[in-house]
Design an enzyme around this catalytic site. Structure first.
Site, PDB file in Angstrom:
ATOM      1  CB  CYS A 193     -43.249 -45.222 -55.455  1.00 29.92           C
ATOM      2  SG  CYS A 193     -44.934 -45.756 -55.218  1.00 29.92           S
ATOM      3  N   GLY A 252     -22.211 -52.795 -39.128  1.00 29.12           N
ATOM      4  CA  GLY A 252     -23.261 -53.542 -38.456  1.00 29.12           C
ATOM      5  C   GLY A 252     -23.711 -54.741 -39.271  1.00 29.12           C
ATOM      6  CB  THR A 253     -24.207 -55.223 -42.918  1.00 36.47           C
ATOM      7  OG1 THR A 253     -25.294 -54.299 -43.040  1.00 36.47           O
ATOM      8  CG2 THR A 253     -24.431 -56.386 -43.868  1.00 36.47           C
ATOM      9  CD  GLN A 266     -32.688 -47.637 -36.430  1.00 40.91           C
ATOM     10  OE1 GLN A 266     -32.743 -46.626 -35.726  1.00 40.91           O
ATOM     11  NE2 GLN A 266     -32.326 -47.577 -37.696  1.00 40.91           N
ATOM     12  CB  SER A 277     -24.520 -50.282 -37.197  1.00 42.36           C
ATOM     13  OG  SER A 277     -23.787 -49.692 -38.234  1.00 42.36           O
ATOM     14  CB  ALA A 278     -20.510 -46.784 -34.846  1.00 47.15           C
TER      15      ALA A 278
END
Length: 460
Positions: free
Chosen positions: A320, A69-70, A177, A194-195
């Site tokens: 954090c 996906g990126t 998403q 993205s799969a």
């Protein structure tokens, strides 16, 4: 062990597993070859493209399979910007886009282009008018996610798409998403996904480019995937990705309301069970399976470890828990509490019993972390109050600066001030958030020799 991190990667869907195993036997050959094995592989690839295109809502020849996906985002943005370079070099993105979009924007800027980030409200949503105001005559491309990866807020894609169409600007939608839950509203020009977000195998991304959108693929290309994704196609993984997308879409009508009810319960019960909690994201316009909340006086990394020991896998946008020690850009853009941040994203098949158990283990886990950090339960008044105090929290990370503030606020009278010195980026979000939760006045931020000075006035 309940896995509550489907927004990062959903468990492999059974249909994906079956399709993957079957395609390993049939789809191993080069689909560009004319021999029998190559033709068989080509048939599988074409069928997968048709199935994925149907789910996306585009033509098969508009859809490209990428290695992630990126990669789809990077290729989509660079290709669209290059194709419309004569129009200009201005890019518009929302402030809460996935990091892949923001990285592309930074690369574009380093190459001489410009970009504008559209701010969001406290729920993480952009305003359509604010987005329209960012469009310019030299805007080559606009980007807007369909729903946020961290807090689940759905964006006004249809409204923004109409404004972009009126301005003659193509809109790229990151649908990673949301695509497994349903189609993206019409009006987009480019779409990425993205799969592994919907239960397909990792290593498969989708890039759809509508006919008529000027697009010039960047970098070395070859004859595969219309020249938009170089390299040998992973046909078994592509087949599994398309099969699982079709399967989860068929199940979404029943599964989405079931998970939404569980998430509604978590949203309502967590603030009742755990004091000083802020549930973030839009309560209505959101993905059905995702809820994010932040716990005051809590170290996010420690809390995640405690929940993991109790059998629950969750994630966080807290500073954090990150290698950079800065809050997530999403929480920062929203201006919400970042410390003790927990993202719960339920995979398909999550049971009521799993949610019940999570709600049982969360309160003692938070209480245990707060106790270790010495967090105060309430403001303790001092008989010898002084007009103002300075708290030196330099070099100390979240949530310590806020804990130190809470410990001493009772030592100043009503109207008195406490100045917290901190070089932790999270303090810029968490101190104002503490003031809102404790009904104290956040005066503002002032420069200091190191870090910043955050001034708080006691109101009660």
């Amino acid at each position: 062990m309940p896995y509550f991190d489907a927004a990062s990667a959903a468990p492999l869907h059974p249909v994906a597993r079956q399709a993957l195993l079957a395609a390993l036997d049939e789809g191993w050959a080069d689909p560009a070859r004319l021999h029998r094995e190559g033709r068989r592989a080509r048939l599988l690839l074409d069928a997968a493209r048709e199935a994925a295109a149907e789910a996306v809502g585009c033509r098969p020849d508009e859809l490209t399979f990428t290695s992630s996906g990126t990669r789809a985002v990077h290729s989509g943005i660079s290709g669209a910007l290059a194709g419309r370079r004569r129009v200009g070099r201005h890019l518009v993105v929302s402030a809460v886009e996935h990091s892949s979009v923001l990285h592309s924007a930074a690369t574009h800027e380093s190459g001489g282009g410009t970009f504008t980030e559209v701010p969001v409200d406290g729920t993480g949503a952009v305003g359509a008018q604010a987005y329209a105001n960012a469009l310019r005559e030299d805007t080559a491309l606009a980007c807007l996610q369909s729903a946020n990866h961290e807090v689940g807020t759905e964006q006004p894609v249809a409204e923004v798409a109409e404004l972009c169409r009126a301005a003659g600007v193509p809109l790229l939608v990151d649908a990673a998403q949301s695509l497994g839950w349903g189609p993206v509203p019409a009006g987009w020009s480019l779409l990425t996904a993205s799969a592994h977000k919907w239960g397909g195998p990792a290593g498969v991304g989708l890039l759809a480019v509508r006919k008529g959108v000027r697009f010039a693929a960047q970098g070395p290309t070859d004859e595969r995937e219309s020249g938009r994704a170089a390299g040998f196609e992973d046909i078994p993984a592509i087949v599994a990705a398309a099969a699982s997308l079709r399967a989860v879409r068929a199940e979404a009508a029943a599964e989405a309301p079931r998970l939404r009810a569980m998430v509604d319960r978590i949203r309502a019960r967590v603030p009742e069970l755990v004091p000083d909690v802020e549930v973030v994201g839009d309560p209505v316009r959101r993905l059905p399976h995702l809820v994010t909340f932040s716990c005051l006086y809590v170290d996010g990394e420690t809390l995640l470890h405690e929940l993991d020991r109790s059998g629950f896998s969750v994630s966080s946008g807290s500073s954090c828990t990150s290698s950079t020690l800065t809050p997530s850009h999403v929480l920062r853009a929203m201006g919400v509490l970042s410390e003790g941040n927990v993202r719960v994203s339920l995979p398909a098949g999550t049971s009521e019993e799993d949610v019940d158990r999570f709600l049982e283990v969360l309160p003692p886990a938070v209480a245990g972390v707060r106790e270790k950090l010495g967090a105060p339960a309430a403001i303790a008044p001092s008989p010898a109050a002084v007009p103002s105090l300075v708290v030196d929290a330099l070099g100390r990370r979240c949530p310590v600066p806020v804990i130190e503030l809470a410990k001493v606020i009772g030592e100043v009278p009503v109207g008195g001030t406490v100045t917290v010195l901190s070089d932790d980026e999270a303090a810029r979000l968490d101190i104002p958030a503490w003031c809102a939760m404790r009904e104290q006045e956040y005066v503002g931020e002032e420069p200091a020799d190191r870090g910043s000075a955050y001034v708080v006035r006691r109101l009660s």
